[in-house]
Scaffold this motif. Structure first.
Motif, PDB file in Angstrom:
ATOM      1  N   TRP A  31       0.848  -1.193   0.000  1.00 20.49           N
ATOM      2  CA  TRP A  31       0.000   0.000   0.000  1.00 20.49           C
ATOM      3  C   TRP A  31       0.881   1.239   0.000  1.00 20.49           C
ATOM      4  O   TRP A  31       1.927   1.254   0.630  1.00 20.49           O
ATOM      5  N   ALA A  32       0.443   2.293  -0.680  1.00 21.92           N
ATOM      6  CA  ALA A  32       1.171   3.567  -0.712  1.00 21.92           C
ATOM      7  C   ALA A  32       0.164   4.707  -0.572  1.00 21.92           C
ATOM      8  O   ALA A  32      -0.985   4.592  -1.005  1.00 21.92           O
ATOM      9  N   TRP A  33       0.599   5.799   0.020  1.00 21.01           N
ATOM     10  CA  TRP A  33      -0.241   6.986   0.195  1.00 21.01           C
ATOM     11  C   TRP A  33      -0.228   7.783  -1.098  1.00 21.01           C
ATOM     12  O   TRP A  33       0.827   8.108  -1.617  1.00 21.01           O
ATOM     13  N   ASN A  34      -1.395   8.115  -1.642  1.00 24.33           N
ATOM     14  CA  ASN A  34      -1.457   8.856  -2.896  1.00 24.33           C
ATOM     15  C   ASN A  34      -1.755  10.339  -2.696  1.00 24.33           C
ATOM     16  O   ASN A  34      -2.013  11.055  -3.646  1.00 24.33           O
TER      17      ASN A  34
ATOM     18  N   GLN B 186      -5.456   9.006   0.133  1.00 23.69           N
ATOM     19  CA  GLN B 186      -5.747   7.739   0.800  1.00 23.69           C
ATOM     20  C   GLN B 186      -4.678   6.722   0.428  1.00 23.69           C
ATOM     21  O   GLN B 186      -3.858   6.964  -0.453  1.00 23.69           O
ATOM     22  N   TYR B 187      -4.688   5.596   1.114  1.00 23.58           N
ATOM     23  CA  TYR B 187      -3.784   4.514   0.749  1.00 23.58           C
ATOM     24  C   TYR B 187      -4.355   3.806  -0.464  1.00 23.58           C
ATOM     25  O   TYR B 187      -5.567   3.656  -0.600  1.00 23.58           O
ATOM     26  N   GLU B 188      -3.455   3.385  -1.370  1.00 23.94           N
ATOM     27  CA  GLU B 188      -3.878   2.654  -2.556  1.00 23.94           C
ATOM     28  C   GLU B 188      -2.888   1.533  -2.830  1.00 23.94           C
ATOM     29  O   GLU B 188      -1.739   1.598  -2.400  1.00 23.94           O
ATOM     30  N   PRO B 189      -3.326   0.483  -3.519  1.00 20.92           N
ATOM     31  CA  PRO B 189      -2.390  -0.587  -3.870  1.00 20.92           C
ATOM     32  C   PRO B 189      -1.270  -0.040  -4.751  1.00 20.92           C
ATOM     33  O   PRO B 189      -1.481   0.832  -5.583  1.00 20.92           O
TER      34      PRO B 189
END
Length: 135
Positions: free
Chosen positions: A42-45, A48-51
């Motif tokens: 997961w990474a912060w965009n 929000q967090y996204e795959p």
């Protein structure tokens, strides 16, 4: 332009090699030194967090570290993690602060693997920006 965009997604800063990170595989988490190209995390965009698909992972050697201790109402005992002093910690207001510069009562962004809320299902999209991890 694509190279510059990718550099924005490099996860700089370090945690010890035995730190477990949340992954999207069936195991649910892996030691960071066992994660490699093709794994998903997961990474912060910015909202929000996204795959995010990992395209590279690299050990960067030994660095000075700090232990960050977290408390929250309802927790029986504090939780903590170790990170290099230059590890970027995401604060609740969306800004970053180096682990070595955190102050008492700084509020870190909570991690939720369900962008739609608890119980929401999330499919791994095929067009997610890749990231590079360092430890």
């Amino acid at each position: 332009a694509r190279y510059r965009d990718l550099l924005k997604r490099v996860v700089y800063g370090c945690v010890p090699a035995d730190t477990r990170i949340v992954t999207l595989g069936p195991e649910g988490s892996k030691r960071i030194d066992e994660v490699g190209p093709g794994d998903w995390t997961w990474a912060w965009n910015g909202r929000q967090y996204e795959p995010a698909r990992i395209i590279a992972a690299k050990a960067v050697g030994q660095k000075p570290c700090v232990r960050v201790t977290l408390t929250q109402r309802g927790w029986r005992k504090p939780k903590s993690f170790v990170a290099s002093v230059d590890h970027q910690c995401l604060l609740r207001d969306g800004t970053y602060r180096k682990a070595g510069e955190l102050k008492l009562n700084d509020r870190l962004m909570p991690f939720s693997r369900h962008p739609g809320g608890a119980g929401a299902r999330y499919r791994t999209p095929s067009n997610v920006t890749p990231i590079i991890l360092t430890w």
